[in-house]
Design an enzyme around this catalytic site. Structure first.
Site, PDB file in Angstrom:
ATOM      1  N   ASN A 357       0.819  -1.198   0.000  1.00  0.00           N
ATOM      2  CA  ASN A 357       0.000   0.000   0.000  1.00  0.00           C
ATOM      3  C   ASN A 357       0.859   1.257   0.000  1.00  0.00           C
ATOM      4  O   ASN A 357       1.980   1.253   0.480  1.00  0.00           O
ATOM      5  CB  ASN A 357      -0.887   0.001   1.255  1.00  0.00           C
ATOM      6  CG  ASN A 357      -1.917   1.098   1.217  1.00  0.00           C
ATOM      7  OD1 ASN A 357      -2.796   1.086   0.391  1.00  0.00           O
ATOM      8  ND2 ASN A 357      -1.807   2.062   2.112  1.00  0.00           N
ATOM      9  N   ASP A 359      -0.715   4.992   0.310  1.00  0.00           N
ATOM     10  CA  ASP A 359      -1.268   6.038   1.171  1.00  0.00           C
ATOM     11  C   ASP A 359      -2.512   5.560   1.889  1.00  0.00           C
ATOM     12  O   ASP A 359      -3.383   4.937   1.293  1.00  0.00           O
ATOM     13  CB  ASP A 359      -1.598   7.278   0.343  1.00  0.00           C
ATOM     14  CG  ASP A 359      -0.363   8.065   0.008  1.00  0.00           C
ATOM     15  OD1 ASP A 359       0.463   8.244   0.907  1.00  0.00           O
ATOM     16  OD2 ASP A 359      -0.217   8.481  -1.138  1.00  0.00           O
ATOM     17  N   THR A 360      -2.588   5.908   3.156  1.00  0.00           N
ATOM     18  CA  THR A 360      -3.650   5.405   4.019  1.00  0.00           C
ATOM     19  C   THR A 360      -3.952   6.445   5.087  1.00  0.00           C
ATOM     20  O   THR A 360      -3.073   7.200   5.489  1.00  0.00           O
ATOM     21  CB  THR A 360      -3.205   4.092   4.706  1.00  0.00           C
ATOM     22  OG1 THR A 360      -2.866   3.143   3.707  1.00  0.00           O
ATOM     23  CG2 THR A 360      -4.292   3.519   5.580  1.00  0.00           C
ATOM     24  N   THR A 361      -5.172   6.454   5.576  1.00  0.00           N
ATOM     25  CA  THR A 361      -5.512   7.290   6.728  1.00  0.00           C
ATOM     26  C   THR A 361      -6.094   6.407   7.824  1.00  0.00           C
ATOM     27  O   THR A 361      -7.000   5.616   7.579  1.00  0.00           O
ATOM     28  CB  THR A 361      -6.539   8.377   6.348  1.00  0.00           C
ATOM     29  OG1 THR A 361      -7.738   7.762   5.856  1.00  0.00           O
ATOM     30  CG2 THR A 361      -5.976   9.317   5.302  1.00  0.00           C
TER      31      THR A 361
END
Length: 547
Positions: A357, A359-361
């Site tokens: 992955n 980008d993640t929030t």
């Protein structure tokens, strides 16, 4: 004194936030404040997480969005158990290997409409979570997101930097370029970013619920854009999508029950790392020592072998969870570990490449009743597929680009299948009550950051902010890059790096608070007093609040 104190790791740049009535943390301060507002209105922790995530879709559009996927773990005081929700989308009915071969492609493009080949699962997951736990009106959860999309917000340096770095991707789509490259130049820190089309989309969802996204006007616009630009998703794909409730997987680490999601996530890797680390006395080893970093990096290296073998299995029911998560199996893995040198993987069989992955929030929240949630949401790469739906203002994820077109690959493309995700929210219980919520962005770094936060809290006694701010490492593929070195933040003592090099690690030094290490957030609940403490990562724009 733990070694971390000697290195100055316990002096944080921001204080831990402590309180008794609620807590929330996210990678952007506006989103955190939106979640706090929901909690103070009497909302459930899940509702606060939804409202926070919705604002992130507006203020962190390079990482989050309506066109992405979602996973969450929830502990509710009335159910007194942890349940997981898998809000990831499936490949469309026309999304076949042959469809790409017919277009003379031997792999799925990383950007554009052909990369947007899985149904976005986020809105469905929000709906399912709210139906089960919601106390407030659905539309209340989107008021702040609508406001910031319609009236604007101040662009941060980090968003501006991402727009600059990915300006070529953004420029490929007229809709994206109009918003993020006004007058041909990337948005700048301090600019006011207004997204009218995105505000309209959120208003539709707020007023009409998830049906408008999967069967109504928004679904029509998604499919029309797909047909116009050569995408593969259909109206039936949208209509047939559903999120699923699942039982999480777990292990016990020094008396604490640690929960992660099953595949199609890599949660099992985090639990296997902890099983191996538990065999060693970290209190004696000490934080900040060469031995600590060596052990943690080797634990990731050795256990990722089994993640890569099983994580994208065509039939997740065949994964031997009980064996892989057993302490006896962990002891077998530890036989390959040496205190004297790093294990050489080159002699082992080559496994299929597993995508990571970008980008993640991550958001976590606890309400006044102790209801707790860990929620993670992403559009995959920076700015996802780069393909923005006409008149809607949101970017479709490129999660399906991680499928392989190789017939015998474990993550081979098939219609109706969910692809591999590195997204993993985590939750820890002590004596059957929530103790810790934690998560981060960062691909292969996610299980390693989970182990960093958990060991620094449980083994070394750090508060959550200290655990988040302490220097981190990353073995494997870095976020945004494919190098497989052992990355170390520049704050780590030179003598430690020299010793790790002597062990045989291929060392790469990154900046002191490097985004390569991800943006971590977390909440702790004191078992004795019931007090909440929240922390957020200075590597991002995050904020932890408690009151």
């Amino acid at each position: 004194m733990v070694r971390g104190e000697a290195y100055g790791y316990l002096r944080t740049g921001r204080p831990v936030a402590e309180g008794l009535n609620g807590a929330i943390a996210s990678p952007h301060y506006l989103a955190t404040q939106a979640g706090k507002d929901i909690l103070q209105k009497g909302g459930h922790a899940v509702e606060a997480a939804i409202a926070t995530n919705a604002v992130l879709c507006v203020v962190y559009p390079h990482m989050a969005g309506l066109g992405g996927d979602l996973f969450a773990l929830v502990w509710d005081s009335s159910e007194r158990d942890i349940i997981a929700i898998n809000g990831s989308g499936r490949a469309g009915a026309n999304v076949t290997r042959e469809a790409y071969f017919e277009r003379e492609l031997d792999e799925i493009p990383m950007r554009g409409p052909l990369a947007a080949n899985t149904v976005p699962g986020t809105v469905s997951a929000w709906n399912k979570l709210h139906k089960r736990y919601g106390k407030l009106q659905w539309k209340t959860l989107f008021e702040k997101a609508i406001h910031y999309a319609e009236h604007g917000f101040v662009v941060t340096k980090k968003l501006s930097r991402f727009a600059f770095d990915k300006r070529k991707v953004i420029a490929q789509n007229e809709n994206c370029a109009k918003i993020f490259l006004p007058d041909g130049d990337p948005i700048q820190a301090g600019d006011i970013l207004i997204q009218k089309d995105l505000a309209w989309s959120f208003k539709q969802i707020a007023e009409k619920g998830k049906t408008v996204f999967y069967e109504g006007e928004l679904a029509d616009k998604i499919v029309a854009s797909m047909e116009k630009y050569g995408g593969l998703l259909t109206k039936e794909d949208m209509k047939n999508h559903h999120s699923t409730w699942e039982s999480p997987i777990q292990t016990n680490y020094r008396g604490y029950d640690v929960f992660e999601l099953k595949p199609n996530t890599q949660g099992i890797a985090a639990l296997m790392i902890l099983n191996m680390v538990e065999q060693y006395n970290l209190s004696n080893i000490g934080d900040g020592t060469p031995e600590y970093y060596h052990l943690m990096a080797e634990a990731a290296k050795l256990n990722y072998r089994y993640r890569d073998k099983w994580i994208a299995s065509p039939n997740y029911k065949d994964i031997p969870y009980e064996n892989l998560l057993s302490k006896s199996f962990s002891r077998q893995i530890s036989e390959h570990f040496s205190w004297d040198e790093a294990f050489d993987l080159s002699a082992l069989e080559e496994l299929p490449t597993i995508p990571t992955n970008r980008d993640t929030t991550f958001t976590c929240a606890v309400d006044q009743y102790g209801n707790s949630v860990s929620l993670i949401q992403s559009i995959y790469h920076e700015f996802g597929s780069g393909f923005m739906i006409d008149d809607c203002g949101f970017i479709m994820q490129n999660r399906g680009a991680s499928f392989s077109l190789e017939k015998n690959h474990p993550n081979t493309l098939r219609p109706g299948v969910r692809t591999f995700h590195t997204l993993i929210p985590a939750m820890i219980l002590k004596n059957d009550k929530p103790f810790m919520m934690l998560g981060t962005m960062g691909g292969e770094g996610q299980p390693q950051t989970h182990s960093a936060l958990i060991t620094r809290v449980i083994d070394f006694g750090y508060d959550i902010q200290q655990a988040i701010e302490s220097p981190r490492w990353l073995f494997g593929k870095r976020w945004g890059n494919d190098s497989t070195t052992l990355k170390l933040e520049g704050r780590i003592d030179d003598s430690v790096m020299i010793q790790l090099d002597r062990y045989g690690h291929d060392i790469e030094i990154v900046e002191q608070y490097s985004q390569v290490m991800g943006h971590a957030q977390g909440i702790l609940i004191d078992e004795k007093t019931g007090a909440y403490s929240a922390g957020a990562d200075p590597r991002g724009d995050g904020l932890g609040l408690s009151w």
